[in-house]
Design a protein around this motif. Structure first.
Motif, PDB file in Angstrom:
ATOM      1  N   ILE A  18       0.837  -1.156   0.038  1.00  0.00           N
ATOM      2  CA  ILE A  18       0.020   0.110   0.014  1.00  0.00           C
ATOM      3  C   ILE A  18       0.813   1.327   0.088  1.00  0.00           C
ATOM      4  N   ASP A  19       1.921   1.231   1.013  1.00  0.00           N
ATOM      5  CA  ASP A  19       2.953   2.428   0.815  1.00  0.00           C
ATOM      6  C   ASP A  19       4.205   2.207  -0.155  1.00  0.00           C
ATOM      7  N   ALA A  20       4.624   0.921  -0.118  1.00  0.00           N
ATOM      8  CA  ALA A  20       5.891   0.593  -0.782  1.00  0.00           C
ATOM      9  C   ALA A  20       5.659   0.171  -2.280  1.00  0.00           C
ATOM     10  N   GLY A  21       4.504  -0.065  -2.746  1.00  0.00           N
ATOM     11  CA  GLY A  21       4.359  -0.586  -3.935  1.00  0.00           C
ATOM     12  C   GLY A  21       4.723  -1.875  -4.199  1.00  0.00           C
ATOM     13  N   ASP A  22       4.180  -2.457  -5.390  1.00  0.00           N
ATOM     14  CA  ASP A  22       4.828  -3.835  -5.746  1.00  0.00           C
ATOM     15  C   ASP A  22       6.116  -3.822  -6.501  1.00  0.00           C
ATOM     16  N   THR A  23       7.011  -4.485  -5.898  1.00  0.00           N
ATOM     17  CA  THR A  23       8.436  -4.543  -6.431  1.00  0.00           C
ATOM     18  C   THR A  23       8.713  -5.738  -7.364  1.00  0.00           C
ATOM     19  N   PHE A  24       8.799  -5.384  -8.614  1.00  0.00           N
ATOM     20  CA  PHE A  24       8.682  -6.875  -9.549  1.00  0.00           C
ATOM     21  C   PHE A  24      10.080  -7.510  -9.414  1.00  0.00           C
ATOM     22  N   CYS A  25       9.844  -8.818  -8.987  1.00  0.00           N
ATOM     23  CA  CYS A  25      10.883  -9.507  -8.552  1.00  0.00           C
ATOM     24  C   CYS A  25      12.246  -9.800  -9.427  1.00  0.00           C
ATOM     25  N   PHE A  26      12.139  -9.333 -10.745  1.00  0.00           N
ATOM     26  CA  PHE A  26      12.970  -9.487 -11.473  1.00  0.00           C
ATOM     27  C   PHE A  26      13.640  -7.974 -11.837  1.00  0.00           C
ATOM     28  N   ASP A  27      13.281  -6.998 -11.003  1.00  0.00           N
ATOM     29  CA  ASP A  27      13.756  -5.805 -11.170  1.00  0.00           C
ATOM     30  C   ASP A  27      14.937  -5.206 -10.103  1.00  0.00           C
ATOM     31  N   GLU A  28      16.224  -5.400 -10.268  1.00  0.00           N
ATOM     32  CA  GLU A  28      17.294  -5.591  -9.206  1.00  0.00           C
ATOM     33  C   GLU A  28      17.245  -4.408  -8.556  1.00  0.00           C
ATOM     34  N   GLN A  29      17.229  -3.126  -9.310  1.00  0.00           N
ATOM     35  CA  GLN A  29      17.521  -1.669  -8.821  1.00  0.00           C
ATOM     36  C   GLN A  29      16.346  -1.638  -7.640  1.00  0.00           C
ATOM     37  N   GLU A  38      13.854  -1.522   3.047  1.00  0.00           N
ATOM     38  CA  GLU A  38      13.834  -0.301   3.804  1.00  0.00           C
ATOM     39  C   GLU A  38      12.318   0.397   3.691  1.00  0.00           C
ATOM     40  N   ARG A  39      11.674   0.308   2.230  1.00  0.00           N
ATOM     41  CA  ARG A  39      10.614   0.740   1.954  1.00  0.00           C
ATOM     42  C   ARG A  39       9.250   0.029   2.649  1.00  0.00           C
ATOM     43  N   GLU A  40       9.497  -1.365   2.552  1.00  0.00           N
ATOM     44  CA  GLU A  40       8.515  -2.009   3.232  1.00  0.00           C
ATOM     45  C   GLU A  40       8.655  -2.117   4.709  1.00  0.00           C
ATOM     46  N   LEU A  41       9.673  -2.036   5.319  1.00  0.00           N
ATOM     47  CA  LEU A  41       9.730  -1.903   6.938  1.00  0.00           C
ATOM     48  C   LEU A  41       9.060  -0.607   7.324  1.00  0.00           C
ATOM     49  N   GLN A  42       9.446   0.682   6.513  1.00  0.00           N
ATOM     50  CA  GLN A  42       8.545   1.868   6.858  1.00  0.00           C
ATOM     51  C   GLN A  42       6.960   1.521   6.839  1.00  0.00           C
ATOM     52  N   ALA A  43       6.612   1.013   5.730  1.00  0.00           N
ATOM     53  CA  ALA A  43       5.138   0.774   5.303  1.00  0.00           C
ATOM     54  C   ALA A  43       4.668  -0.167   6.469  1.00  0.00           C
ATOM     55  N   ALA A  44       5.354  -1.213   7.026  1.00  0.00           N
ATOM     56  CA  ALA A  44       4.821  -2.140   7.926  1.00  0.00           C
ATOM     57  C   ALA A  44       4.580  -1.376   9.281  1.00  0.00           C
TER      58      ALA A  44
END
Lengths: 208, 208
Positions: free
Chosen positions: B83-94, B101-107
């Motif tokens: 919801i905050d961090a967006g979906d991170t495509f598993c094949f997008d290394e960057q 970090e983004r997901e920890l803040q969102a949690a």
């Protein structure tokens, strides 16, 4: 891709995968209710997810001690029949008359894709939700009514205003909350009064 | 509508309802994977529902005896941070470098909407999925990789073809299936071979 090569694999696994692929179609079944930002209609798959998490977050409001995980299982499966039968709008009386027969046929076909043992288990969960007799089914049915209620409050009346639904019919529909999660009823009543004051809902007694 | 009148109600209920309304936003987070008929991209809420039902239907393939309901709870909550961090495509290394970090803040923010006891419980479930150390988390992570694999097979290569993903990267990604549901690995390997033969996936060893 899976079906043409199905002879290479254990038929049990293939049956499970056929069911899993079939589930994907529930994401295309649109409900009348909109997302809370009114951007689009909600589909039955994401609705089922929302209810399952709600059941975990609100289980303390159940009318009797419940096995929360069992209620979650009921909610995850309760709308699967809509893949064939479509979503039946709760305030559409005509469609509701044919709903039972359409959904029974759907349950037969869709759960019947699974290996027999799983088909029996899944069908029993769906039957239990429909019957609404166990504490878990009653709580699950409360969640299934309470969530679109919250969405309608957030969308300035949503489907109530769109279809001119009266206070009486909303109260009737929300009896499931009174049965399965009576501790939420005070909130429901207060919000209905405010929805009427705000013009989101028609007080049919006044307008009669 | 709920927030302006929140002083009228138990703050615990209001906190729970704020969390529940926030969940609605996960229905707007689009993943790279398409529905199996290729009509549109899948969102993270319906994806979570699909995985939860898959966990029930496929629990026999777990590498160790698991509590299926616990795996279901992990799957229902594992993507809420998007919801905050967006979906991170598993094949997008960057994007994957900043993901933690983004997901920890969102949690912190999203589960923090709940009353403390529930916030702790929900956060622990999310942490457990992320850590991937318990049998349930390992099985749940297997489902989270296996489902888009099935979708890519059904959509003639889907995101593999769109982004030119190689066999090696798909195999690397699918290690979670090998760990959490090794009984599905034979199926995975055979289908990858067929996907290469059909041109859905690049065999980077051949093309190098």
């Amino acid at each position: 891709m899976i079906l043409p090569n199905s002879t290479d694999f254990d038929p049990r696994l293939i049956a499970q995968l056929q069911f899993i692929l079939e589930l994907d179609r529930l994401k295309q079944i649109l409900r009348q209710t909109s997302l809370t930002d009114n951007s689009r209609r909600e589909n039955s798959a994401e609705h089922s997810w929302h209810l399952a998490v709600m059941a975990i977050a609100l289980s303390e409001y159940a009318h009797k001690p419940i096995n929360t995980n069992h209620a979650v299982q009921l909610l995850l499966l309760h709308d699967v029949v809509e893949i064939d039968a479509g979503d039946t709008f709760c305030f559409d009386e005509q469609s509701n008359q044919s709903k039972v027969e359409r959904e029974l046929q759907a349950a037969q076909r869709i759960f019947g894709l699974l290996p027999t043992d799983l088909a029996v288990t899944f069908r029993a969960l769906w039957d239990e939700f429909e019957a609404g007799e166990t504490p878990e089914a009653q709580f699950a049915r409360a969640m299934d009514c309470f969530q679109p209620f919250l969405h309608n409050l957030q969308t300035q009346g949503g489907t109530w205003r769109k279809y001119g639904v009266s206070r009486e019919r909303v109260l009737q529909r929300l009896q499931a909350v009174k049965i399965g999660a009576p501790a939420l009823w005070g909130f429901v009543e207060t919000q209905i009064a405010e929805a009427i004051a705000a013009g989101y809902l028609t007080d049919s007694v006044q307008s009669a």
